[in-house]
Design a protein around this motif. Structure first.
Motif, PDB file in Angstrom:
ATOM      1  N   GLY A  62       9.070   0.360   6.227  1.00 31.22           N
ATOM      2  CA  GLY A  62       8.129   1.461   5.041  1.00 31.22           C
ATOM      3  C   GLY A  62       9.033   2.411   4.502  1.00 31.22           C
ATOM      4  N   HIS A  80       9.440  -5.581  10.115  1.00 29.94           N
ATOM      5  CA  HIS A  80       7.774  -5.038   9.745  1.00 29.94           C
ATOM      6  C   HIS A  80       6.953  -5.048  10.899  1.00 29.94           C
ATOM      7  CE1 HIS A  80       5.280  -3.223   6.966  1.00 29.94           C
ATOM      8  NE2 HIS A  80       4.794  -4.290   5.997  1.00 29.94           N
ATOM      9  N   PHE A 136       0.599   0.328   0.610  1.00 27.66           N
ATOM     10  CA  PHE A 136       2.039   0.532   1.231  1.00 27.66           C
ATOM     11  C   PHE A 136       3.463   0.822   0.225  1.00 27.66           C
ATOM     12  CE2 PHE A 136       1.073  -4.700   1.579  1.00 27.66           C
ATOM     13  CZ  PHE A 136       0.506  -3.769   3.521  1.00 27.66           C
ATOM     14  N   THR A 139       6.045  -0.185  -1.632  1.00 28.34           N
ATOM     15  CA  THR A 139       6.763  -1.355  -2.087  1.00 28.34           C
ATOM     16  C   THR A 139       5.943  -1.078  -3.188  1.00 28.34           C
ATOM     17  OG1 THR A 139       5.200  -2.627  -0.447  1.00 28.34           O
ATOM     18  CG2 THR A 139       7.213  -3.249  -0.211  1.00 28.34           C
ATOM     19  N   LYS A 140       5.843   0.187  -3.505  1.00 23.78           N
ATOM     20  CA  LYS A 140       5.551   0.590  -4.206  1.00 23.78           C
ATOM     21  C   LYS A 140       3.714   0.462  -4.958  1.00 23.78           C
ATOM     22  CE  LYS A 140       9.611   0.858  -6.600  1.00 23.78           C
ATOM     23  NZ  LYS A 140      10.717   0.368  -7.944  1.00 23.78           N
ATOM     24  N   GLN A 142       0.167  -0.579  -3.075  1.00 21.81           N
ATOM     25  CA  GLN A 142      -0.627  -2.286  -3.388  1.00 21.81           C
ATOM     26  C   GLN A 142      -1.878  -1.490  -1.683  1.00 21.81           C
ATOM     27  OE1 GLN A 142       2.058  -2.535  -1.955  1.00 21.81           O
ATOM     28  NE2 GLN A 142       3.795  -3.938  -3.846  1.00 21.81           N
TER      29      GLN A 142
END
Ligand SMILES: Cc1ncc(C[n+]2csc(CCOP(=O)(O)OP(=O)(O)O)c2C)c(N)n1
Ligand code: SF4
Ligand SMILES: [Mg+2]
Length: 313
Positions: A62, A80, A136, A139-140, A142
């Motif tokens: 992340g 992860h 998140f 990952t843009k 979520q």
């Protein structure tokens, strides 16, 4: 100003000790709360009295996982949700190391949630910093396990139907012996809490509120914060598990109403760490396992491992 290292030697504090010689430019967005964690950690580590060679920072995946790229210490960028198992192994092999695990809310409370519960239950001696931006980030944008109910994102365009994880309550129930919450907007408190967490013998969990101005505009809710230890409105006993549970629940309710309660929630100084328990029952040597690799004369019990290999041949 001076501090004491692992073997009690007095040493001068060098505030730049953890800043890499050639400083890599962080790729975090301007205004990201992750800068606050890095700053607080760089200030806290020298005061704990450990040198960079005595420090290991294991991170998850992340934006938060990049933390150890910007620190001059040992680092292990894991996969992860797996910073904790790697950190546990390192701590068991070399209890003399200052072990810090760090990662995001998705990493630690979602995909790595099982490791979180059991590392807390077993009270492994380490500091666990969770960058809680309720999203998140990498990952843009979520929905994450701490995103509030109703929060709209690309993955939940009509609003999340799920209630968020309550990390402080979960941590306490699972068995963490130190539970605190701090915020990137409060670097002085953050530094003090990180010092305490690192000096604590056992699993110290710090839920670190970090704003993500790029993907979570609700980040403004982190300002202003209230320090429950400084406020006359709160006076719970941090050594009393029941009072800590009530206070944690109150803080978690308040957060989603825009009131940020930070500080120490629970401290148990009496509970032995996992390593101490294992040493007590004779299942773990006093000498760190890691040192055996440097001892040419050490006689390894090879029979059992060869048996295992034969069985799989
Ligand atoms: C097994 C696995 N699943 C999914 C991903 C994709 N992935 C990378 S980072 C991330 C979420 C990160 O969110 P968080 O842990 O909150 O960290 P932040 O970026 O907000 O600091 C996901 C789903 C991955 N790398 N590995
Ligand atoms: S996407 Fe969010 S969490 Fe990631 S670096 Fe940018 S502001 Fe920080
Ligand atoms: Mg996150």
């Amino acid at each position: 100003m001076s501090a004491f290292n692992a073997i009690g030697e007095e040493r001068e504090i060098d505030r730049d000790e953890y800043t890499p010689g050639i400083e890599p430019q962080p790729t975090w967005c301007p205004g990201c709360g992750d800068f606050g964690v890095l700053k607080a950690l760089k200030q806290a580590l020298p005061e704990v009295g450990r040198s960079p060679e005595e420090t290991l920072v294991c991170t998850g995946i992340g934006c938060s996982g990049k933390l150890n790229s910007y620190l001059d210490s040992y680092g292990f960028h894991t996969i992860h949700g797996r910073s904790l198992p790697v950190a546990r192994a390192a701590n068991l092999a070399n209890p003399g190391l200052e072990v810090i695990a760090a990662g995001g809310d998705g990493d630690g409370y979602g995909i790595g949630g099982n490791h979180f519960i059991h590392t807390a239950r077993e009270n492994h001696d380490m500091t666990y910093i969770v960058f809680n931006n309720e999203i998140f980030g990498l990952t843009k944008g979520q929905t994450s396990p701490t995103s509030p109910k109703g929060h709209k994102s690309k993955t939940q365009p009509h609003g999340s139907a799920k209630s968020p994880i309550r990390p402080l309550s979960l941590s306490l129930t699972a068995g963490s012996s130190y539970v605190a919450r701090t915020a990137a907007v409060n670097p002085n408190q953050a530094k003090e809490i990180l010092i305490e967490a690192m000096e604590h013998d056992g699993f110290a969990h710090v839920d670190f509120l970090t704003q993500c101005p790029t993907w979570n505009k609700d980040a403004k809710q982190y300002v202003p914060y209230i320090d429950i230890q400084d406020s006359d409105d709160y006076s719970h006993d941090i050594h009393d598990r029941g009072e800590a549970a009530d206070m944690a629940q109150q803080a978690e309710e308040a957060l989603y109403e825009g009131e940020v309660l930070t500080g120490r929630f629970y401290v148990d100084d009496d509970r032995p760490s996992y390593t101490q328990e294992k040493q007590e029952i004779g299942e773990m040597p006093e000498e760190p396992l890691a040192e055996r690799y440097f001892d040419d004369d050490y006689e390894w019990e090879t029979e059992r491992s060869y048996d295992l290999l034969d069985r799989h041949a």
